[in-house]
Write a protein that holds these residues in place. Structure first.
Motif, PDB file in Angstrom:
ATOM      1  N   THR A 226      50.512  46.068  43.451  1.00  0.00           N
ATOM      2  CA  THR A 226      49.846  46.284  42.406  1.00  0.00           C
ATOM      3  C   THR A 226      48.522  46.992  42.583  1.00  0.00           C
ATOM      4  O   THR A 226      47.607  46.447  43.154  1.00  0.00           O
ATOM      5  CB  THR A 226      49.567  44.790  41.588  1.00  0.00           C
ATOM      6  OG1 THR A 226      51.061  44.203  41.402  1.00  0.00           O
ATOM      7  CG2 THR A 226      48.762  45.027  40.170  1.00  0.00           C
ATOM      8  N   ALA A 227      48.404  47.910  41.764  1.00  0.00           N
ATOM      9  CA  ALA A 227      47.101  48.847  42.034  1.00  0.00           C
ATOM     10  C   ALA A 227      45.787  48.158  41.875  1.00  0.00           C
ATOM     11  O   ALA A 227      44.777  48.300  42.605  1.00  0.00           O
ATOM     12  CB  ALA A 227      47.147  50.209  41.145  1.00  0.00           C
ATOM     13  N   ASP A 228      45.532  47.478  40.750  1.00  0.00           N
ATOM     14  CA  ASP A 228      44.402  46.772  40.205  1.00  0.00           C
ATOM     15  C   ASP A 228      44.334  45.122  40.652  1.00  0.00           C
ATOM     16  O   ASP A 228      43.509  44.536  40.045  1.00  0.00           O
ATOM     17  CB  ASP A 228      44.096  47.082  38.908  1.00  0.00           C
ATOM     18  CG  ASP A 228      45.002  46.836  38.150  1.00  0.00           C
ATOM     19  OD1 ASP A 228      46.136  46.215  38.424  1.00  0.00           O
ATOM     20  OD2 ASP A 228      44.836  46.909  36.823  1.00  0.00           O
ATOM     21  N   SER A 229      45.156  44.978  41.738  1.00  0.00           N
ATOM     22  CA  SER A 229      45.159  43.409  41.587  1.00  0.00           C
ATOM     23  C   SER A 229      43.914  42.793  42.341  1.00  0.00           C
ATOM     24  O   SER A 229      43.623  41.692  42.586  1.00  0.00           O
ATOM     25  CB  SER A 229      46.425  43.061  42.783  1.00  0.00           C
ATOM     26  OG  SER A 229      46.174  43.748  44.074  1.00  0.00           O
ATOM     27  N   GLU A 230      43.259  43.637  43.229  1.00  0.00           N
ATOM     28  CA  GLU A 230      41.982  43.400  43.842  1.00  0.00           C
ATOM     29  C   GLU A 230      40.940  42.760  42.880  1.00  0.00           C
ATOM     30  O   GLU A 230      40.212  41.649  43.383  1.00  0.00           O
ATOM     31  CB  GLU A 230      41.237  44.360  44.397  1.00  0.00           C
ATOM     32  CG  GLU A 230      40.092  44.153  45.447  1.00  0.00           C
ATOM     33  CD  GLU A 230      39.584  45.109  46.081  1.00  0.00           C
ATOM     34  OE1 GLU A 230      38.496  45.314  46.876  1.00  0.00           O
ATOM     35  OE2 GLU A 230      40.282  46.494  46.201  1.00  0.00           O
TER      36      GLU A 230
END
Length: 406
Positions: A226-230
């Motif tokens: 997931t690209a914006d999981s951070e």
């Protein structure tokens, strides 16, 4: 494939207690138990003697990737294997309080596929099923039909939260904005909602997050992450116990980062190749007699007073025994016996813990890892490639040994 393990954390940073609080897993179904905020897993066959006496906790089941409507060579009857998963759930010694389905309920988002899935899951001995969508559930209509069925108490694209017995559950949606060749996406609105949702919780609250696509980067070339999981993980960092459950990749992988445990579940429909093991992801055909050994469910239990949840994966059926018997290693008197063993390429090694204290089997080079093994519990791994494989017990690091594959 059922024996493939990915273990991606620095063992030097985990002490004995910390490791014991991590999830243990083995198969396709997971029994999650959360005791005092601590997740722990057991394989369903083990649950009988491990958890049946614990009536003070919260038990629930994870099921994933049913793909009702799929009928290709990898599995021509996904309805039957979903029914087998329900039977597995109903056979557990402790009925789950509810089920969590982590997406791809259907294969083509057709109304009749949703209807069939719902009808089969009605047979499970659980009070309720909580859903999040997979990308196969939101085809053509951007999730409109999914939301009409399951979104009445949700926000935005279907995200929501609830609390059960002191455990806070969060269902996230990361399949509505998939880019070509890209990763899953949560989006700004959902991330803002998540921040607000967590704001009122104390740091000691156990948190369980579930979404379809993994919230850690498993294999970006296949969009497995997931690209914006951070940003989401930054909001979760302050909590002492966080368990993240995902589906999508149709196999059990685990990762531990500090107080966060990531766990992906097997499908009830068909397996997919291990990350990078094939030109692309997709349904993987296995011999018919092995299919149910790579499909399954996950059980989870929370017990008040403990920091982590217990997680257990169970295949629909045990893998058939074929080929030469596994080479045996005994864990006894804080030693691996024998400390050096030779096996041919393609050979399997089985460890059994005979001590009265828990141990584990961790590859020094992070090629494989076992869950925590209690007394008489076993772990097996198949070595495909020649080489020397040193390993140790991260709970008792002085315990070292190696496997030589010829």
């Amino acid at each position: 494939m059922a024996k493939r393990i990915v273990y991606d954390h620095n063992p030097d940073g985990i002490d004995r207690r910390g490791f014991l609080e991590c999830m243990a897993w083995a198969g396709t179904g997971i029994l999650w138990t959360i005791t005092a905020g601590v997740p722990k897993s057991y394989a369903l066959p083990q649950a009988d003697h491990k958890t049946s006496h614990r009536k003070d906790g919260l038990s629930f089941m994870q099921i994933s990737d049913s793909h009702i409507g799929f009928s290709k060579e990898a599995n021509k009857d996904v309805i039957t294997t979903l029914q087998a998963a329900v039977s597995k759930i109903n056979a557990a010694p402790e009925p789950p309080a509810f089920l969590i389905h982590t997406g791809d309920i259907t294969h083509l988002s057709k109304p009749e596929e949703f209807d069939i899935a719902e009808e089969v899951l009605k047979g499970a001995k659980a009070n309720r099923v909580f859903y999040v969508p997979g990308e196969h559930d939101v085809l053509n209509d951007n999730g409109k039909q999914y939301l009409e069925r399951y979104g009445k108490e949700t926000r935005g694209g279907g995200w929501y939260s609830f609390t059960k017995q002191g455990v806070h559950f969060i269902g996230l949606v990361n399949v509505l904005d998939l880019k070509a060749g890209g990763l899953g996406q949560l989006g700004g609105d959902q991330l803002e909602w998540l921040k607000r949702d967590l704001a009122g919780l104390s740091n000691s609250t156990p948190v369980v997050v579930f979404a379809h696509i993994p919230l850690w980067t498993v294999y970006p070339d296949w969009g497995w992450g997931t690209a914006d999981s951070e940003q989401a993980l930054a909001y979760l960092k302050r909590f002492g116990s966080v368990t993240i459950l995902n589906g999508h990749i149709h196999q059990t992988l685990q990762k531990v980062e500090g107080n966060v445990v990531f766990h992906t579940a097997m499908s009830t429909a068909f397996p997919q190749p291990a990350p990078g093991a094939a030109p692309s992801p997709g349904p993987m055909k296995v011999p018919a007699e092995k299919l149910r050994s790579v499909l399954g469910v996950t059980s989870v239990k929370y017990v008040p007073g403990r920091r982590s949840l217990a997680i257990m994966d169970s295949p629909l059926e045990a893998a058939p025994v074929s080929g030469p018997a596994a080479a045996q290693i005994a864990i006894d008197n804080f030693s691996f016996i024998p400390a050096e063993i030779k096996v041919p390429a393609g050979g399997t090694v089985a460890w059994t813990n005979h001590d009265d204290v828990p141990h584990n089997v961790i590859s020094t080079e992070k090629r494989f890892a076992s869950p925590v093994l209690d007394t008489d519990e076993k772990f097996s791994y198949t070595f495909q490639n020649p080489g020397v494989y040193p390993y140790y017990c991260s709970i008792h690091p002085k315990m070292t040994a190696k496997v030589i594959v010829e």
